[in-house]
Design an enzyme around this catalytic site. Structure first.
Site, mmCIF file in Angstrom:
data_model
loop_
_atom_site.group_PDB
_atom_site.id
_atom_site.type_symbol
_atom_site.label_atom_id
_atom_site.label_comp_id
_atom_site.label_asym_id
_atom_site.label_seq_id
_atom_site.Cartn_x
_atom_site.Cartn_y
_atom_site.Cartn_z
ATOM 1 N N GLU A 115 -43.928 -24.445 -4.775
ATOM 2 C CA GLU A 115 -42.593 -24.519 -5.369
ATOM 3 C C GLU A 115 -41.496 -24.791 -4.345
ATOM 4 O O GLU A 115 -40.352 -25.073 -4.712
ATOM 5 C CB GLU A 115 -42.290 -23.216 -6.122
ATOM 6 C CG GLU A 115 -43.146 -23.057 -7.379
ATOM 7 C CD GLU A 115 -42.968 -21.705 -8.046
ATOM 8 O OE1 GLU A 115 -42.492 -20.762 -7.382
ATOM 9 O OE2 GLU A 115 -43.306 -21.585 -9.234
ATOM 10 N N GLU B 42 -64.591 -15.056 -0.511
ATOM 11 C CA GLU B 42 -63.680 -14.128 0.145
ATOM 12 C C GLU B 42 -64.383 -13.222 1.156
ATOM 13 O O GLU B 42 -63.734 -12.523 1.939
ATOM 14 C CB GLU B 42 -62.950 -13.261 -0.881
ATOM 15 C CG GLU B 42 -63.819 -12.263 -1.622
ATOM 16 C CD GLU B 42 -62.987 -11.415 -2.569
ATOM 17 O OE1 GLU B 42 -62.813 -10.219 -2.271
ATOM 18 O OE2 GLU B 42 -62.523 -11.940 -3.593
#
Length: 278
Positions: free
Chosen positions: A81, A112
């Site tokens: 953004e 992960e």
């Protein structure tokens, strides 16, 4: 101090399946009210981190968000953004998620748990001491993040973290640890809820404050936003009208010519000061 996973503690509510829709919504909302207070308590740490990030970015440094699952997705979201909102290049704030782009929509098995991959992902961007690595993990135990932060620190790179558990292994690898303690989740262990919401709030605070510090906002307006749709062109045009004695059509033409409110206003004012009197 002992490390306690508050994020894994039982919900304060039980028999959720027997509740009405109204009851569930009200109870989730009651828990959500706790988030802003938890974030408020972390402002001194956020301030400390931002004050160290700003001079680095001004010298060409970048901000890397690193996480897995929900935390990784939120980092990628905030990073994505920045260009449209502030007109910054896409390589200033970068979101990395364990498992790569596939993991944005689908779980990637064991991604992960790899303690080495996070640093390898950073090396692909030629990371250097001007950069900042911010680990995001509600649990504070994600190996992908911890491994990257540990090695980054060894190379003199500033590290920060956002977690929902105090005294976590991830916080131990951070120069500045932001510990946002929101308590047990409404659905036990579902850190996409309060923890995720709080993470997004803190990421907003970090990136927005940095962008303001870089001069990407004037007054309270996004004067460097990308003109990617009619709504934003209209918004930018009205910003120019507030600054300059122009009609809507003149302001819009000026905006489209220069590509941003800031550039358009500066160009117009420079032209006015350099135009000789007749």
């Amino acid at each position: 101090m002992d490390f306690i996973k508050i994020t894994e503690q039982p919900s304060l509510y039980n028999d959720l399946e027997s509740k009405s829709v109204e009851e569930i919504l009200k109870e989730i909302n009651a828990e959500d009210h706790k988030i802003a207070d938890a974030v408020h308590k972390t402002i001194p740490q956020i301030e400390k981190l931002v004050e160290q990030i700003l001079p680095r970015v001004k010298e060409g440094g970048r901000i890397f968000y690193m996480g897995a699952g929900t935390s990784g997705r939120l980092g990628v979201l905030d990073a994505s953004e920045i260009p449209p909102t502030f007109g910054m290049p896409s390589n200033v704030v970068i979101g990395l998620i364990a498992g790569g782009e596939t993991a944005l929509r689908n779980p990637v098995e064991n991604a992960e748990d790899n303690t080495e991959q996070g640093w390898q992902d950073l090396l692909a961007y030629s990371i250097n001491p001007k950069d900042t690595v911010i680990g995001i993990a509600a649990s504070g135990t994600t190996p992908y993040v911890i491994g990257a932060m540990h090695t980054a620190r060894e190379h003199g790179i500033l590290t920060g973290c956002i977690t929902s558990n105090p005294n976590s292994p991830m916080a131990a690898e951070a120069d500045v640890a932001i510990e946002m303690i929101v308590g047990p989740e409404y659905v036990t262990g579902s850190s996409r809820m309060k923890s995720g919401t709080g993470q997004k709030m803190i990421l907003n605070m970090i990136s927005t404050t940095v962008m303001i510090g870089l001069g990407r906002v004037k007054g309270n307006k996004m004067v460097n936003m990308q003109l990617s749709n009619h709504k934003l062109v209209d918004r930018g045009t009205r910003m120019i009208i507030e600054e300059l004695p122009l009609s809507y059509e003149e302001a819009e033409a000026l905006l489209l010519q220069y590509g941003s409110v800031k550039e358009a206003v500066e160009a117009y004012r420079n032209q006015q000061t350099t135009t000789p009197l007749t």
